[in-house]
Write an enzyme that holds these catalytic residues in place. Structure first.
Site, PDB file in Angstrom:
ATOM      1  N   HIS A  72      43.484  36.610  28.881  1.00  0.00           N
ATOM      2  CA  HIS A  72      43.560  36.828  27.607  1.00  0.00           C
ATOM      3  C   HIS A  72      42.241  36.105  26.788  1.00  0.00           C
ATOM      4  CE1 HIS A  72      47.842  38.571  26.733  1.00  0.00           C
ATOM      5  NE2 HIS A  72      47.337  38.878  27.818  1.00  0.00           N
ATOM      6  N   ASP A  73      42.029  34.997  27.127  1.00  0.00           N
ATOM      7  CA  ASP A  73      41.017  34.058  26.435  1.00  0.00           C
ATOM      8  C   ASP A  73      39.806  35.051  26.635  1.00  0.00           C
ATOM      9  OD1 ASP A  73      39.711  32.094  25.202  1.00  0.00           O
ATOM     10  OD2 ASP A  73      38.778  31.561  27.070  1.00  0.00           O
ATOM     11  N   VAL A  76      38.997  38.329  24.374  1.00  0.00           N
ATOM     12  CA  VAL A  76      38.919  38.014  22.996  1.00  0.00           C
ATOM     13  C   VAL A  76      37.589  37.065  22.796  1.00  0.00           C
ATOM     14  CG1 VAL A  76      39.985  37.656  20.808  1.00  0.00           C
ATOM     15  CG2 VAL A  76      40.999  38.691  22.822  1.00  0.00           C
ATOM     16  N   GLY A  78      35.110  36.298  24.480  1.00  0.00           N
ATOM     17  CA  GLY A  78      34.589  35.836  25.539  1.00  0.00           C
ATOM     18  C   GLY A  78      35.502  34.448  26.023  1.00  0.00           C
ATOM     19  N   ASP A  80      35.752  31.370  26.102  1.00  0.00           N
ATOM     20  CA  ASP A  80      35.288  29.968  25.556  1.00  0.00           C
ATOM     21  C   ASP A  80      36.519  29.196  24.832  1.00  0.00           C
ATOM     22  OD1 ASP A  80      36.691  31.701  23.513  1.00  0.00           O
ATOM     23  OD2 ASP A  80      34.915  31.594  22.123  1.00  0.00           O
ATOM     24  N   SER A  82      38.992  29.803  23.197  1.00  0.00           N
ATOM     25  CA  SER A  82      39.476  29.812  21.778  1.00  0.00           C
ATOM     26  C   SER A  82      41.059  30.223  21.834  1.00  0.00           C
ATOM     27  CB  SER A  82      38.801  30.918  21.064  1.00  0.00           C
ATOM     28  OG  SER A  82      38.697  32.192  21.920  1.00  0.00           O
ATOM     29  N   ASN A  99      49.527  37.615  21.764  1.00  0.00           N
ATOM     30  CA  ASN A  99      49.473  36.361  22.674  1.00  0.00           C
ATOM     31  C   ASN A  99      50.668  35.444  22.398  1.00  0.00           C
ATOM     32  OD1 ASN A  99      46.959  36.753  23.892  1.00  0.00           O
ATOM     33  ND2 ASN A  99      45.862  35.951  22.140  1.00  0.00           N
ATOM     34  N   HIS A 199      49.365  41.020  38.371  1.00  0.00           N
ATOM     35  CA  HIS A 199      50.719  41.162  38.267  1.00  0.00           C
ATOM     36  C   HIS A 199      51.676  41.388  39.390  1.00  0.00           C
ATOM     37  CE1 HIS A 199      49.963  43.821  34.079  1.00  0.00           C
ATOM     38  NE2 HIS A 199      49.970  42.572  34.033  1.00  0.00           N
ATOM     39  N   ASP A 252      56.542  41.862  39.785  1.00  0.00           N
ATOM     40  CA  ASP A 252      56.242  42.439  41.201  1.00  0.00           C
ATOM     41  C   ASP A 252      57.971  42.320  41.964  1.00  0.00           C
ATOM     42  OD1 ASP A 252      56.428  42.910  44.039  1.00  0.00           O
ATOM     43  OD2 ASP A 252      54.660  41.647  44.249  1.00  0.00           O
ATOM     44  N   ASP A 260      50.236  38.520  46.375  1.00  0.00           N
ATOM     45  CA  ASP A 260      49.778  39.433  47.644  1.00  0.00           C
ATOM     46  C   ASP A 260      49.485  40.506  47.101  1.00  0.00           C
ATOM     47  OD1 ASP A 260      52.094  40.194  47.061  1.00  0.00           O
ATOM     48  OD2 ASP A 260      53.316  39.182  48.467  1.00  0.00           O
TER      49      ASP A 260
END
Length: 332
Positions: A72-73, A76, A78, A80, A82, A99, A199, A252, A260
């Protein structure tokens, strides 16, 4: 041999252009390095790994929480850090709708790792790099592949909830939407499929996939691409009426705590939790790769580590850009 003034000008221009290109290539290649802290903080990887391992042993949800936060970082603005910024006004990146569900244990993992690093290397290692290392470490702790992490990122100076909308893949996206979103970050279809393999660990709240169980269409309330027995299992966990808003289901269904390739085997068996999971098998453009990863764990892990390294380069701040935060949740 006589060279006219015009020729000399052209030669000079070509020389300067060539030097500029050469310098750009050098700068591009030097942006991140696996040995960035070799002289400044040589034990940084060990320090982070120890802190992350301790947190993971206390709370295994640390693994999917930290890995998801890294993704997620990076998507959005790059990679960094944020997403780690906290705002009293509730308008930081972490406060955006997409988020809000980020696990608190992910934030705590990075905070603890950063504190440990600051104790030995104050003001030298960015939160963005700590997050990148922690994301790799939780993959390994969950049974996934190890890989070298490129370092040298700087921490961003902007964190706004308004920047998040449309930047993260929602659970309803089809393959075209996924391909376009990942391509906007320099990632290929194979990268997208491999990263979706994250996932293989973690869970989701029921409201993120309930439409597949109860409101898929006017003619078919249940998504026909869902395995019927699996659909019933999800209905039992997420009843239409009286469902606890905190109810969750594992991403999963078979090995939710192990990194895996079973996630891909689940897709082949029509047991993908999100629409955006199952379409990877249903769409002919991505199906062959899903089947390949389902049948060959090593091939999946190789593609995943390659994609993670590419993801870690998205929109990085380097050199004099950004800052090195002392506290990951606040700008200096």
């Amino acid at each position: 041999m006589y060279i006219g003034s015009d020729s000399r000008k052209h030669m000079t221009m070509w020389f300067l252009s060539g030097m500029l290109f050469f310098c750009m290539v050098i700068e591009s290649n030097a942006q991140l390095s696996e040995n960035f802290y070799a002289s400044k903080c040589p034990n940084v990887e060990r320090i982070v790994r120890q802190a992350v391992t301790k947190k993971y042993q206390q709370t295994p949800i640390t693994a999917p929480g930290t890995l998801r936060m890294f993704f997620h970082d990076c998507f959005v603005g790059g990679c960094d850090a944020s997403v780690l910024i906290a705002s009293d006004k509730g308008d930081a990146e972490k406060d955006a709708h997409d988020n809000i569900s980020l696990a608190g244990d992910g934030f705590d993992t990075v905070a603890k790792a950063k504190q440990a690093v600051e104790a030995q290397c104050p003001g030298l290692v960015s939160c963005a790099d700590v997050l990148a290392l922690a994301a790799r470490d939780v993959v390994v702790l969950a049974g996934g592949p190890g890989f070298k992490v490129e370092l040298g990122r700087r921490d961003g100076l902007v964190s706004q909830a308004s920047r998040v909308d449309g930047k993260l893949p929602g659970p309803e996206l089809d393959v075209t939407g996924l391909v376009n979103l990942f391509a906007s970050n320099g990632l290929s279809m194979t990268d997208m499929i491999a990263l979706s393999g994250a996932h293989t660990i973690g869970f989701s709240h029921c409201d993120r996939f309930a439409n597949r169980l109860y409101n898929f269409s006017s003619l078919m309330p249940v998504d026909p691409t869902l395995d019927p027995a699996y659909a019933q299992q999800l209905m039992d966990a997420c009843p239409r009426v009286g469902s606890d808003p905190n109810s969750v289901a594992n991403l999963d269904v078979n090995t939710p705590g192990v990194f895996d390739n079973v996630y891909f085997q689940n897709l082949v068996a029509r047991k993908g939790l999100f629409t955006s999971d199952q379409v990877l098998f249903n769409d002919f453009r991505s199906q062959a790769t899903v089947v390949r990863f389902a049948n060959n764990a090593d091939e999946f892990k190789s593609a995943f580590t390659s994609a993670m390294r590419k993801l870690g380069r998205v929109g990085v701040k380097v050199g004099n850009q950004g800052e090195i935060r002392r506290d990951c949740s606040a700008f200096n």
